[in-house]
Design an enzyme around this catalytic site. Structure first.
Site, PDB file in Angstrom:
ATOM      1  N   ARG A 122       0.815  -1.235   0.000  1.00 13.53           N
ATOM      2  CA  ARG A 122       0.000   0.000   0.000  1.00 13.53           C
ATOM      3  C   ARG A 122       0.842   1.274   0.000  1.00 13.53           C
ATOM      4  NH1 ARG A 122      -3.766  -2.761   3.622  1.00 13.53           N
ATOM      5  NH2 ARG A 122      -5.422  -3.564   2.298  1.00 13.53           N
ATOM      6  N   LYS A 144       4.865  11.945 -10.727  1.00 15.04           N
ATOM      7  CA  LYS A 144       3.972  11.203 -11.628  1.00 15.04           C
ATOM      8  C   LYS A 144       4.600   9.842 -11.890  1.00 15.04           C
ATOM      9  CE  LYS A 144       1.425  14.607 -14.278  1.00 15.04           C
ATOM     10  NZ  LYS A 144       1.218  15.196 -15.612  1.00 15.04           N
ATOM     11  N   GLU A 186      12.808  18.642 -23.415  1.00 13.86           N
ATOM     12  CA  GLU A 186      12.066  18.942 -22.180  1.00 13.86           C
ATOM     13  C   GLU A 186      12.676  20.149 -21.447  1.00 13.86           C
ATOM     14  OE1 GLU A 186       9.228  17.514 -21.304  1.00 13.86           O
ATOM     15  OE2 GLU A 186       9.205  15.467 -22.105  1.00 13.86           O
ATOM     16  N   LYS A 228      10.065  23.228 -12.607  1.00 10.53           N
ATOM     17  CA  LYS A 228       9.105  22.154 -12.352  1.00 10.53           C
ATOM     18  C   LYS A 228       8.688  22.141 -10.889  1.00 10.53           C
ATOM     19  CE  LYS A 228       7.574  17.623 -13.375  1.00 10.53           C
ATOM     20  NZ  LYS A 228       7.659  16.439 -14.190  1.00 10.53           N
ATOM     21  N   GLU A 238      -2.271  18.322 -10.728  1.00  6.12           N
ATOM     22  CA  GLU A 238      -2.681  18.800 -12.048  1.00  6.12           C
ATOM     23  C   GLU A 238      -4.149  19.224 -12.112  1.00  6.12           C
ATOM     24  OE1 GLU A 238      -0.439  17.006 -15.297  1.00  6.12           O
ATOM     25  OE2 GLU A 238      -2.291  17.025 -16.451  1.00  6.12           O
ATOM     26  N   ARG A 242      -0.279  22.728 -13.675  1.00  6.48           N
ATOM     27  CA  ARG A 242       0.674  21.648 -13.969  1.00  6.48           C
ATOM     28  C   ARG A 242       0.502  21.117 -15.394  1.00  6.48           C
ATOM     29  NH1 ARG A 242       2.993  16.654 -10.318  1.00  6.48           N
ATOM     30  NH2 ARG A 242       4.216  15.750 -12.010  1.00  6.48           N
ATOM     31  N   ASN A 246       2.680  19.843 -20.078  1.00  6.71           N
ATOM     32  CA  ASN A 246       2.358  18.975 -21.210  1.00  6.71           C
ATOM     33  C   ASN A 246       2.417  19.690 -22.551  1.00  6.71           C
ATOM     34  OD1 ASN A 246       1.714  16.269 -20.164  1.00  6.71           O
ATOM     35  ND2 ASN A 246       0.288  17.420 -18.900  1.00  6.71           N
ATOM     36  N   HIS A 249       2.728  17.749 -25.703  1.00  4.41           N
ATOM     37  CA  HIS A 249       2.513  16.336 -25.384  1.00  4.41           C
ATOM     38  C   HIS A 249       1.226  15.753 -25.968  1.00  4.41           C
ATOM     39  CE1 HIS A 249       5.872  17.065 -22.742  1.00  4.41           C
ATOM     40  NE2 HIS A 249       5.851  15.847 -22.256  1.00  4.41           N
ATOM     41  N   HIS A 253       2.136  12.320 -27.491  1.00  2.00           N
ATOM     42  CA  HIS A 253       1.617  11.036 -27.010  1.00  2.00           C
ATOM     43  C   HIS A 253       0.843  10.312 -28.113  1.00  2.00           C
ATOM     44  CE1 HIS A 253       1.848  12.228 -22.466  1.00  2.00           C
ATOM     45  NE2 HIS A 253       3.003  11.867 -22.956  1.00  2.00           N
ATOM     46  N   HIS A 267      10.480   9.620 -26.985  1.00  2.00           N
ATOM     47  CA  HIS A 267       9.515  10.528 -26.350  1.00  2.00           C
ATOM     48  C   HIS A 267       9.936  12.000 -26.519  1.00  2.00           C
ATOM     49  CE1 HIS A 267       6.649  12.258 -23.598  1.00  2.00           C
ATOM     50  NE2 HIS A 267       7.623  12.723 -22.833  1.00  2.00           N
TER      51      HIS A 267
HETATM   52  N1  GLY Z   1       5.789  15.494 -17.210  1.00  2.00           N
HETATM   53  C1  GLY Z   1       4.683  16.293 -16.866  1.00  2.00           C
HETATM   54  C2  GLY Z   1       4.425  16.373 -15.401  1.00  2.00           C
HETATM   55  O1  GLY Z   1       5.202  15.887 -14.608  1.00  2.00           O
HETATM   56  O2  GLY Z   1       3.435  16.941 -15.002  1.00  2.00           O
END
Ligand code: GLY
Length: 365
Positions: A122, A144, A186, A228, A238, A242, A246, A249, A253, A267
């Site tokens: 858990r 994430k 990035e 970040k 998010e 946040r 993206n 992205h 994606h 990527h």
């Molecule tokens: N890579 C995008 C984020 O961490 O929100």
């Protein structure tokens, strides 16, 4: 000498260390966070021979035993079934709630290890030791975690913050140029989404950074982590800003999923091209000056990142369907668009027609 960047999340706050020789110092830096004198090191078959011994020596010097688990390398490892296998192997080692996992590798290792940490018993703690530029400036920071699904990238995951992030610049020395350039996309992202002055710095210093200049690398990684950390500190899960991370992205994606997560498009390469398209779409919608989109594309091309799709069957309807399924989407198409360099925003319900035109213009049918 290293730079420390804090991620401010109350009880879940942690430090990101950026500098040289951090894998060797990992044991000493991690020791105060450990509840037992062992860690579970998760890495992959490419990274293990390059970097695991340095990290393990540092842990041994601090009196900490390391159980090493080596995963197959590559995005294909980020699956539900590999996650199950990893959890099995961890359980065989009889972990406890106070056990700590250490993710040594790129985004794939970090994402799957973080997800395993959030599920094991858990939830146990984990440490990120990212060895690619992409992981150091983005995926290892912010909590994430995920694996991919056939329906889309990163669709199965959790928010689970690491306790410590070790961005060892020495690890970048063994990175193939293609991966370094992909990770650099990035870095540029932070300038494009919210910091025009940093984008200018990128234009001036990208060549030095890619050629191996330690000062440029340290600045780029630390600035990216600061940006970040600011965003994640304000919006961990998010709910709002946040999503700016993206930028590029939604396109990226969809391309990666359509291409099957293979080597044809890394990527970061998909993100670099996706950011060009996000600026093109912003121009198309009358939001952004065309000169800014041209400047973005010039810089992406200058660092050797693709500004077009690799050979293949690219179907517009399939790409649009994938974009509609993006995690940011709320029924319609969601993109991060820009009013100019350094001024991005989240746009929901973007009409499909201009996106369709853009995809046709890059060769999809
Ligand atoms: N890579 C995008 C984020 O961490 O929100």
């Amino acid at each position: 000498m290293s730079i420390t960047v804090g991620v401010d999340l109350g009880a879940r706050s942690y430090d990101i260390h950026v500098g040289r020789g951090l894998l060797e110092r990992g044991g000493a830096l991690a020791a105060p966070l450990l509840g037992e004198k062992r860690v579970f090191l998760v890495t992959d078959e490419v990274v293990a021979p390059l970097h695991a011994a340095r990290l393990e020596a540092g842990f041994a010097a601090a009196g900490i035993a390391v159980n090493r688990i080596v995963l197959p390398a590559g995005e294909q490892t980020k699956t539900w079934s590999e996650l199950g296998r990893l959890l099995d192997r961890l359980l065989d080692l009889r972990p406890e709630r106070r056990s700590v996992l250490v993710a040594l590798g790129g985004g794939v290792v970090g994402d799957i290890t973080g997800l395993a940490a959030s599920l094991l018993l858990r939830g146990v703690d984990f440490i990120q030791a990212p060895t690619t530029l992409l992981a150091q400036v983005d995926s290892a920071v912010g909590g994430k975690t995920a694996v991919d699904a056939p329906q889309g990238k990163n669709l199965i995951g959790s928010f689970h913050q690491p306790r410590l992030v070790l961005c060892d610049l020495d690890a970048l020395a063994t990175l193939p140029h293609r991966e370094l350039a992909a990770g650099y996309a990035e870095v540029v992202k932070y300038g494009l989404l919210g910091d025009a002055a940093f984008f200018e710095w990128c234009e001036a210093h990208a060549a030095a950074l890619l050629a191996g200049d330690d000062g440029a690398r340290a600045h780029a990684v630390a600035e990216s982590c600061r940006a970040k950390a600011r965003i994640v500190g304000a919006d961990e899960r998010e709910a709002g800003q946040r999503a700016l991370l993206n930028l590029g992205h939604t396109f990226a994606h969809a391309f990666e999923t359509a291409a099957g997560y293979g080597d044809a498009l890394l990527h970061g390469e998909a993100v670099g091209f996706g950011m060009c398209l996000a600026f093109d779409l912003s121009v198309e919608l009358g939001l952004c000056p065309p000169e800014d989109a041209a400047r973005v594309r010039r810089h992406v091309a200058a660092v050797g990142l693709p500004t077009g799709l690799p050979q293949g069957e690219w179907r517009i309807d399939r790409l649009l369907a994938l974009m509609a399924q993006d995690k940011k989407a709320r029924g319609g198409l969601t993109f991060i668009l820009a009013r100019g360099i350094g001024d991005a925003f989240v746009a929901h319900d973007v009409p499909a027609e201009p996106v369709r035109r853009l995809l046709a213009a890059i060769g999809a049918s």
